[in-house]
Design a protein around this motif. Structure first.
Motif, PDB file in Angstrom:
ATOM      1  N   ILE A  40      39.586  15.294  -0.733  1.00  0.00           N
ATOM      2  CA  ILE A  40      40.510  15.428   0.397  1.00  0.00           C
ATOM      3  C   ILE A  40      39.910  16.447   1.352  1.00  0.00           C
ATOM      4  N   ASP A  41      39.866  16.103   2.619  1.00  0.00           N
ATOM      5  CA  ASP A  41      39.326  16.996   3.641  1.00  0.00           C
ATOM      6  C   ASP A  41      40.030  16.682   4.955  1.00  0.00           C
ATOM      7  N   ASP A  42      39.709  17.446   5.966  1.00  0.00           N
ATOM      8  CA  ASP A  42      40.272  17.153   7.280  1.00  0.00           C
ATOM      9  C   ASP A  42      39.175  17.265   8.325  1.00  0.00           C
ATOM     10  N   THR A  43      39.461  16.710   9.486  1.00  0.00           N
ATOM     11  CA  THR A  43      38.515  16.782  10.593  1.00  0.00           C
ATOM     12  C   THR A  43      39.299  16.872  11.885  1.00  0.00           C
ATOM     13  N   LEU A  44      38.675  17.419  12.902  1.00  0.00           N
ATOM     14  CA  LEU A  44      39.289  17.510  14.225  1.00  0.00           C
ATOM     15  C   LEU A  44      38.710  16.428  15.116  1.00  0.00           C
ATOM     16  N   ILE A  45      39.577  15.768  15.864  1.00  0.00           N
ATOM     17  CA  ILE A  45      39.152  14.697  16.759  1.00  0.00           C
ATOM     18  C   ILE A  45      39.674  14.996  18.155  1.00  0.00           C
ATOM     19  N   ASP A  46      38.782  14.965  19.129  1.00  0.00           N
ATOM     20  CA  ASP A  46      39.187  15.173  20.524  1.00  0.00           C
ATOM     21  C   ASP A  46      40.118  14.050  20.969  1.00  0.00           C
ATOM     22  N   ILE A  66      43.342  16.684  17.624  1.00  0.00           N
ATOM     23  CA  ILE A  66      44.301  16.520  16.540  1.00  0.00           C
ATOM     24  C   ILE A  66      43.573  16.710  15.225  1.00  0.00           C
ATOM     25  N   ASP A  67      44.309  17.161  14.229  1.00  0.00           N
ATOM     26  CA  ASP A  67      43.765  17.353  12.894  1.00  0.00           C
ATOM     27  C   ASP A  67      44.098  16.110  12.083  1.00  0.00           C
ATOM     28  N   TRP A  85      48.522  15.895  13.502  1.00  0.00           N
ATOM     29  CA  TRP A  85      48.828  17.325  13.503  1.00  0.00           C
ATOM     30  C   TRP A  85      48.077  18.003  14.648  1.00  0.00           C
ATOM     31  N   GLU A  86      48.768  18.899  15.323  1.00  0.00           N
ATOM     32  CA  GLU A  86      48.099  19.660  16.380  1.00  0.00           C
ATOM     33  C   GLU A  86      47.071  20.598  15.760  1.00  0.00           C
ATOM     34  N   GLU A  87      46.054  20.927  16.539  1.00  0.00           N
ATOM     35  CA  GLU A  87      44.935  21.722  16.055  1.00  0.00           C
ATOM     36  C   GLU A  87      45.381  23.102  15.589  1.00  0.00           C
ATOM     37  N   LEU A  88      46.476  23.619  16.125  1.00  0.00           N
ATOM     38  CA  LEU A  88      46.936  24.952  15.749  1.00  0.00           C
ATOM     39  C   LEU A  88      47.534  24.995  14.341  1.00  0.00           C
TER      40      LEU A  88
END
Length: 149
Positions: A40-46, A66-67, A85-88
């Motif tokens: 399980i991991d996450d990434t940020l997408i513009d 977004i996360d 999810w918002e980046e914050l």
């Protein structure tokens, strides 16, 4: 939140009874990861967002992102994706909300099985983070073929 897993992405073996061939046939990983379901991991997408909503989606790069939390198996196939999810939002908040909210329908591992998770997540039963006092060297994994081909 957009839960792609409800309609599109499905577990191939939702009971997690089979040992992935990459683990079963790999002397480096067997028997250490025989009960591991995946990662399980996450990434940020513009993303492009209306100006009035951009503030909570702005991250370190000053662009709205977004996360996206994702789980994937040893075939490198997604088994779960949750976006929106918002980046914050902190990684551990997203993770705990995902595994703790029954309406999200996250494929939890059965007793005795676990996921490997990013160090930004809290260690919990059935979710194993890396040991924080060990240095991991990318050179140990360079050239490794994750599909065993």
């Amino acid at each position: 939140m957009d839960d792609l897993s409800r309609d599109i992405i499905r577990q191939k073996y939702p009971e997690f009874k089979e040992i992935p061939s990459q683990i079963a046939n790999g002397t480096k990983y067997m028997p250490y990861f025989k009960d591991c379901n995946g990662v399980i991991d996450d990434t940020l997408i513009d993303v492009i967002i209306h100006k009035e909503n951009q503030l909570c989606y702005k991250g370190r790069k000053e662009t709205p992102t977004i996360d996206v939390l994702q789980a994937y198996n040893f075939d490198l196939l997604f088994t779960y994706v949750l976006s929106g999810w918002e980046e914050l939002a902190h990684d551990s908040h997203i993770f705990l909300n995902t595994i703790g909210n029954p309406s999200i329908n996250f494929p939890k591992p059965p007793p005795g099985k676990y996921y490997l998770v990013d160090k930004g997540y809290l260690e919990r039963k059935s979710y194993l983070t890396r040991y924080h006092k060990i240095r991991y060297h990318p050179s140990e994994f360079c050239g490794a073929n994750p599909r065993g081909q």
